[in-house]
Design an enzyme around this catalytic site. Structure first.
Site, PDB file in Angstrom:
ATOM      1  N   GLN A  93      35.105   7.124   3.944  1.00  0.00           N
ATOM      2  CA  GLN A  93      36.072   6.097   3.569  1.00  0.00           C
ATOM      3  C   GLN A  93      37.400   6.310   4.294  1.00  0.00           C
ATOM      4  O   GLN A  93      38.308   5.510   4.160  1.00  0.00           O
ATOM      5  CB  GLN A  93      36.304   6.134   2.046  1.00  0.00           C
ATOM      6  CG  GLN A  93      35.042   5.879   1.236  1.00  0.00           C
ATOM      7  CD  GLN A  93      35.234   6.002  -0.265  1.00  0.00           C
ATOM      8  OE1 GLN A  93      34.401   6.564  -0.953  1.00  0.00           O
ATOM      9  NE2 GLN A  93      36.313   5.460  -0.819  1.00  0.00           N
ATOM     10  N   GLU A  97      39.352  -1.798  -8.380  1.00  0.00           N
ATOM     11  CA  GLU A  97      39.011  -0.826  -9.406  1.00  0.00           C
ATOM     12  C   GLU A  97      39.494  -1.199 -10.804  1.00  0.00           C
ATOM     13  O   GLU A  97      39.114  -0.541 -11.778  1.00  0.00           O
ATOM     14  CB  GLU A  97      39.603   0.531  -9.005  1.00  0.00           C
ATOM     15  CG  GLU A  97      39.082   0.967  -7.647  1.00  0.00           C
ATOM     16  CD  GLU A  97      39.916   2.065  -7.009  1.00  0.00           C
ATOM     17  OE1 GLU A  97      39.341   2.829  -6.237  1.00  0.00           O
ATOM     18  OE2 GLU A  97      41.116   2.161  -7.271  1.00  0.00           O
ATOM     19  N   ARG A 132      35.315   4.709  -8.575  1.00  0.00           N
ATOM     20  CA  ARG A 132      35.907   3.377  -8.422  1.00  0.00           C
ATOM     21  C   ARG A 132      37.217   3.306  -9.206  1.00  0.00           C
ATOM     22  O   ARG A 132      37.382   2.462 -10.096  1.00  0.00           O
ATOM     23  CB  ARG A 132      34.930   2.319  -8.909  1.00  0.00           C
ATOM     24  CG  ARG A 132      35.289   0.927  -8.416  1.00  0.00           C
ATOM     25  CD  ARG A 132      34.210  -0.056  -8.798  1.00  0.00           C
ATOM     26  NE  ARG A 132      34.493  -1.359  -8.208  1.00  0.00           N
ATOM     27  CZ  ARG A 132      33.569  -2.220  -7.853  1.00  0.00           C
ATOM     28  NH1 ARG A 132      32.312  -1.943  -8.003  1.00  0.00           N
ATOM     29  NH2 ARG A 132      33.904  -3.388  -7.343  1.00  0.00           N
ATOM     30  N   CYS A 133      38.135   4.212  -8.925  1.00  0.00           N
ATOM     31  CA  CYS A 133      39.344   4.313  -9.711  1.00  0.00           C
ATOM     32  C   CYS A 133      40.383   5.052  -8.902  1.00  0.00           C
ATOM     33  O   CYS A 133      40.059   5.893  -8.080  1.00  0.00           O
ATOM     34  CB  CYS A 133      38.993   5.032 -11.016  1.00  0.00           C
ATOM     35  SG  CYS A 133      40.220   6.125 -11.678  1.00  0.00           S
TER      36      CYS A 133
END
Lengths: 777, 290, 174
Positions: free
Chosen positions: A215, A732, A362-363
């Protein structure tokens, strides 16, 4: 007529064209001539000495070319590598293994099949050691010290705190009502459907190219340069299409490094792709926070203070992916949507014999942990006060006029308007009539519950004065070049993993430049071509790189204005940017489009001006952005089995200016589903020997379409005042906000029985046991 | 995940298949749908020297009534059962179960014979077979023999099949008027292995239960035959009192273990809940003449 | 690093089998190890990389292809089992450059994000619509229960299937 496809348009995604044809290019799709395959031997023990690694049998397996052990890496000083939190991590062990599933040796072979056979043939002799699995036990005096290599003989990694402890204690003591609650947020795994992997190849000039599931390709390149000592111009990281990231593809895993070493040693390209078991057992986990929170209020229901103490289980090394200054991430957003005058948070990091991690799920850096804590505590406190949880929230929200709002723990919230979002969710779901229905149902002995979560997020890290990773400031970038025919290419320092950057970024540029989105190619992920950036995670792409796109476009507009003035033979001061072109003030018919200007920039530019039309921007955000929302969940519970069914779930999100409503809604659907997964299904457990319980998708259950609720979404719009286009980030929000809504609904269904809390995941047997205990089954 | 090496055979007759199995003396496995076998081989939990693929043997996939039996060929896919009007109409317990085994894609490959002969106590069909009083036709070197379901399951992953025998046909007694059956499965998530499951087969006559069969899933080393529970129903009027009593007896023989799919006490309690639900459904269907 | 000196001459390799299979209408023939999984045959031998691998244990459905028209998980099938049979992959959906209605539906309804589960999800959809041209939402959700998506939350996948169903029935683009 060509559609501009600017900001606010639900245009279809550009990237879909290849994905729906099976022409995406993921790491495992990369095929190079002479490519070899790497597979990894892993430890069956959570804690053990390695006595001997016998590779003779493995080397005789047909197709096996080499076996790599820790001692082979030691010479190159690569047996250990630094983590993102300046701890260190083994690439391959020399003497000890620290968790079940840890890399022990690697086999290189001419096919994936032979490599797997080689792994099965490597024989390792271990001497089992006592594992430390429970972080509370790890902190006990006589606990075995896990990190023998460190000077400090303790399993305690760090203590971190923020806020005013004394004042908070005093405020809690002075409060009319307080509640204290233990919450365990278990270890979970992002489980992107694509696992991690890479292909590493050196060319004849000694240049290393790594196709990698990352990423953050640029940061990876710099880390490789610093750790391996390779000159940075001779490293090219390509992050091709990524099959979901969610934070799991931020860290550098040992497999990547071993593949590079294997490529160097063999002179062949080497592919490593982990299987799902490796992914679940060894890749970075998320969460694992043991929280105790205390909250206070006046008799009248006004919040007073919040105190949170947390034990963070980091596994055997602190390999969390956080900004350097924040070992517990942005957990101190835990005051949420409420104006606490006093607050205090402390977190202690602990080593255990488990895999390292502490990445997001996802945060944005522990924001889910924070939102879950405050939204749970608010409900428990409302219950104790005998107030309706919606009413209690409405009464306490930070008022709209208070923004920008400075929190007790040091954040400056950019903008917010919480009441209307909750009111909207209540109207859509029919809150008042659901409450009436609940009363009726309770009379009949039926169980239904309504749960609210009014979360505030903190995303878009971050301003360079505070935010860095390994010293790299957390800006992000955009480089735009407009071609003579008025088409453009734009490159970014971020990397989409499904968020639709190729479309969204093009829309920002379309709006700012007047060039249709479909005429703008967007590229990311190749460090040889893209400008430097810190990558995509923590909902930072739109707040940082999206802002950079707008800023770069505005730089282009400045030059374009001069060219337009030249073409129109007017003074630049006579021109205005209107309806996506430059026109003479008061004479809208006389103007030049960006396409006309671009052509002139290469064919007829003013004397003395540089040719071309391009710009770049490295955007250092002045602040983070603070998206928010209110979610309401309705559940029905089967009293006999304890099964919970989500009947309805309404999500009202406010992420500021929306670039592509279709994509934003899709992000929310996905985030809600991961929030649901964490609330209802997912948990990685270990037995007392540190053995992972269920390291496959047969046991680690991701939600299917069957039990996933039919999400209902809506929005309010409160732009960020500091972002160039007012956008905040949304990937998110829903994962952050959803779990508390679901748990609050389940607890609400049981509240009349005296239930105040259930830890996630909410399994049917947890509910059933409570019903038994309360005599309500 | 890569399976180990193995010899592969795709015989075109049962005799040939039996001969190969015999030659490998227990080191060969039958490949039917492969949906359980291949994953365990990929995890290298099973390393057979040879696979005998029985999918090329003609006439092993069918669902038909013949004589006093419903006959299901061993390589009949789960979804063939789900698509079968005969099964839906006359043996609803089979579609109750076959429609909740794994997921639709697995059900396109997974076979009835495989689910029954794998010996996994968490498989759904064995309990149904016990409840229905089914028997299995088995081909070996000496020809065909039949084994009643009640004596087929010996231990976890161990059945009465000899290493050189192949289950070829499932034989279920044809339903009579007044028969009803049902399978109830409790699962953590769609497509998961059961927390527990209960299979019921009832035969009612003149508002009395004349006979009953009960099978339990995932609460013992094998699927369990809840005989005392079933016998308790005989002669009783179908209804809550009788069903509760039978459910209690079924709970008593359950030997659940605590795992990721729940603590033992929960599983035992759920046997009771599901048994009553399945009994009510079965009884309703019995009234409907199914 | 210790390296194997040379491949031992008497190395036992294989066993092998010859596989003839028609993929997307084109016949293919190859000698492969008997243990070769269909998904590796498709990806590594035929270089059709649209079919993905997600879980290895027949749970996620990223590897879904059609085998004689039925949706199956190609990571849990041996290549030799496909001998003489028809395989259809995502690369075989578009015909003469024209998108299949299912592909169109996924784009129009934003039924994909990272794209990794998408080929498998679409193949399952193709098989579903062949059997049930007008599925209800509930039927769709059950039909795709063997295909896990971590990005979309399934809402838009359901819409994509409905779009494709309507388009395939001749309903035009809604």
């Amino acid at each position: 007529m060509t559609v501009l496809g600017g900001i606010g348009q639900p245009i279809k995604r550009k990237e879909d064209a290849r994905f729906i044809r099976g022409k995406g290019n993921y790491v495992d799709d990369v095929q190079l001539p002479g490519m070899l395959y790497l597979d990894i031997v892993r430890s069956p023990y959570a804690h053990a000495l390695i006595k001997y690694i016998d590779i003779e049998k493995a080397l005789k397996v047909p197709g096996v070319l080499a076996v790599i052990r820790g001692k082979d890496l030691e010479a190159a000083k690569l047996a250990w590598m630094p983590t993102l939190m300046s701890d260190k991590q083994m690439v391959l062990p020399i003497e000890r293994v620290m968790f079940q599933g840890q890399e022990v040796a690697a086999v290189v072979a001419d096919s994936r099949y032979a490599a797997a056979d080689g792994v099965a043939a490597v024989q390792v002799e271990y001497e089992a050691m006592e594992p430390v699995v429970n972080p509370m036990k790890a902190l006990e005096k006589d606990a075995p010290v896990i990190r023998w290599d460190k000077e400090n003989k303790t399993n305690h990694i760090w203590h971190w705190e923020v806020g005013d402890r004394k004042a908070t204690d005093a405020a809690l003591k002075a409060s009319d009502v307080t509640v204290t609650q233990d919450l365990y947020i278990p270890r979970i795994h992002v489980s992107s459907i694509e696992t991690c992997g890479c292909v590493a190849a050196f060319d004849a000039m000694g240049k290393l190219t790594v196709w990698m599931t990352t990423q953050a390709p640029h940061a990876i390149r710099t880390v490789f340069a610093l750790v391996a000592g390779l000159p940075e111009q001779k490293i090219r990281i390509i992050s091709p299409d990524i099959g979901g990231g969610f934070g799991g593809k931020v860290p550098v895993y040992p497999g990547y490094v071993i593949a590079v070493v294997a490529a160097l040693k063999t002179g062949h390209p080497v592919k490593w792709v982990e299987d799902r078991t490796e992914n679940l057992q060894s890749d970075s986990f998320a969460r694992d926070y043991h929280i105790t929170a205390e909250i206070g209020a006046t008799k009248g229901g006004k919040l007073t203070a919040l105190k949170v103490k947390t034990i963070a289980d980091h596994g055997y090394t602190d390999a969390a992916a956080n900004p350097s200054k924040f070992p517990a991430g942005l957990f101190h957003i835990v005051t949420g949507s409420y104006p606490f005058e006093k607050a205090f948070v402390e977190v202690d990091g602990v080593y255990t014999n488990k895999p390292p991690g502490g990445i997001a799920y996802r945060c944005s850096f522990r924001v889910t942990e924070a939102a879950y804590t405050i939204e749970r505590l608010i409900d428990i406190l409302a219950g104790k006060l005998g107030m309706d949880p919606a009413e209690f929230r409405m009464k306490n929200f930070i008022p709209q006029q208070a923004f920008p709002y400075k929190s007790a723990l040091g954040w400056e919230y950019d903008s917010g308007n919480y009441g209307p979002a909750l009111r909207k969710a209540m109207d859509i779901i029919g809150y008042e009539s659901l409450r009436k229905e609940q009363v009726e149902k309770r009379k009949r002995g039926e169980l239904m519950g309504i749960g609210i979560s009014s979360f505030t997020e903190i995303v878009g890290a971050g301003p360079s004065h505070t935010f860095d990773i390994l010293g790299l400031k957390m800006f992000d970038s955009c480089e735009v070049r407009i071609h003579p025919t008025g088409k453009a290419i734009a490159r970014f320092g971020t990397k989409s993993q499904g968020q639709g950057h190729e479309t969204t970024y093009a829309q920002i540029l379309a709006e700012e430049l007047g060039i249709p989105a479909e005429d703008i190619a967007v590229e990311e992920g190749d460090t040889d071509t893209a400008p430097y950036g810190l990558g995509t995670y923590a909902s930072r792409s739109t707040p940082t790189a999206g802002a950079a796109a707008a800023m770069a476009a505005r730089k282009i507009r400045e030059k374009a204005k001069l060219i337009a003035a030249h073409l129109l033979e007017v003074s630049p001061g006579d021109l205005e940017w209107k309806d996506h072109k430059f026109s003479v003030k008061g004479l809208p018919s006389k103007g030049k489009t960006m396409q006309e200007i671009a052509f002139a920039a290469y064919t007829n530019h003013p004397q003395g001006m540089e040719a071309g039309l391009e710009a770049s921007d490295y955007y250092d955000p002045p602040n983070l952005t603070f998206p928010f929302g209110s979610y309401i969940c309705v559940v029905d519970i089967d009293k006999e089995t304890g099964e919970v069914k989500v009947r309805r779930f309404v999500a009202v999100d406010d992420c500021g200016t929306i670039i592509n409503p279709m994509i934003v809604e899709g992000q929310i659907h996905g985030g809600l589903t991961m929030g649901f997964a964490a609330a209802m299904l997912e948990e990685i457990q270990y037995d007392e020997n540190g053995n992972i319980q269920g390291g496959t998708f047969m046991d680690y259950l991701l939600p299917t379409a069957v039990e996933t609720p039919k999400w209902e979404t809506a929005k309010t719009t409160t732009p960020s005042p500091h972002h160039p286009i007012g956008a905040k980030g949304v990937g998110e929000s829903a994962t952050v906000g959803a779990p508390a809504a679901i748990v609050n609904a389940v607890v609400d269904a049981l509240s009349h029985l005296g239930v105040t809390h259930i830890d996630i995941p909410i399994t049917p047997w947890k509910v059933w046991s409570l019903l038994q205990e309360k005599g309500a089954a | 995940m890569i399976p180990p090496r193995f010899e592969y055979f795709a015989p075109s007759t049962l005799d040939e298949a039996v001969e190969i199995l015999g030659r490998y003396g227990g080191e060969a496995k039958v490949l039917a749908g492969g949906q359980s076998l291949l994953p365990v081989m990929k995890l290298r939990l099973a390393e057979p020297k040879a696979l005998v693929d029985i999918n090329r043997i003609p006439d092993l996939a069918y669902i038909r009534e013949d004589g006093g039996w419903l006959r299901i060929g061993a390589t009949t896919r789960m979804n063939d059962v789900n698509d079968s009007n005969l099964a839906k109409r006359r043996y609803p317990i089979l579609t109750d179960a076959a429609s909740v085994i794994a997921d639709p894609l697995v059900r396109n490959m997974g076979t009835v014979g495989g689910n029954i002969s794998h010996g996994d106590p968490a498989n759904d069909l064995p309990a149904c077979m016990l409840a229905l009083g089914a028997q299995f036709a088995v081909r070996g070197p000496k020809g065909t023999r039949t084994i009643p379901a009640a004596s087929f399951y010996l231990d976890t992953f161990t059945t009465a099949l000899e290493p050189d025998e192949i289950l070829t046909e499932i034989q279920i007694p044809k339903p009579r008027t007044g028969q009803g059956n049902a399978y109830e499965k409790l699962e953590k998530r769609a497509g998961d292995f059961p927390i527990v499951g209960v299979a019921i087969n009832l035969f009612e006559s003149g508002r009395k239960i004349e006979s009953a069969g009960i099978g339990l899933t995932a609460v013992g080393p094998t699927a369990l035959h809840a005989k005392a529970a079933a016998d308790s129903l005989v002669g009783q009027a179908p209804g809550d009192a009788a069903f509760r009593r039978a459910a209690e007896l079924a709970m008593q023989i359950a030997q659940p273990v605590s795992d990721l799919r729940g603590p033992a006490e929960y599983k035992r309690a759920m046997i009771g809940v599901l048994a009553q639900r399945a009994l009510r459904t079965a009884s309703k269907r019995a009234g409907g003449g199914a | 690093m210790d390296e194997a000196e040379a491949m031992p001459a008497e190395a036992e390799v294989g066993p092998f089998a010859r596989v003839r299979v028609t993929v997307n209408g084109a016949p293919h023939e190859a000698e492969v190890e008997t243990r070769t999984l269909l998904v590796h045959f498709i990806r590594d031998v035929l270089h059709l990389t649209g079919t993905h691998i997600g879980c290895d244990t027949t749970n996620c459905g990223a590897c879904t292809v059609l085998l004689d028209g039925k949706a199956v998980k190609s990571c849990t099938i041996l290549a030799v089992q496909a001998e003489g049979r028809q395989v259809r992959t995502v690369e075989g959906l578009a015909e003469d450059g024209k998108l299949h209605p299912v592909q169109e539906g996924f784009v129009e309804e934003h039924g994909l994000q990272c794209g990794f589960c998408t080929p498998g999800m679409m193949m399952t959809t193709v098989a579903l619509l062949a059997k049930n041209p007008n599925p209800s939402e509930d039927e769709i959700r059950h039909a795709i229960a063997g295909n896990l998506c971590r990005c979309t939350g399934y809402v838009n996948i359901v819409k994509a299937v409905q779009y494709a169903a309507q388009k395939s029935r001749g309903g035009g683009s809604k």
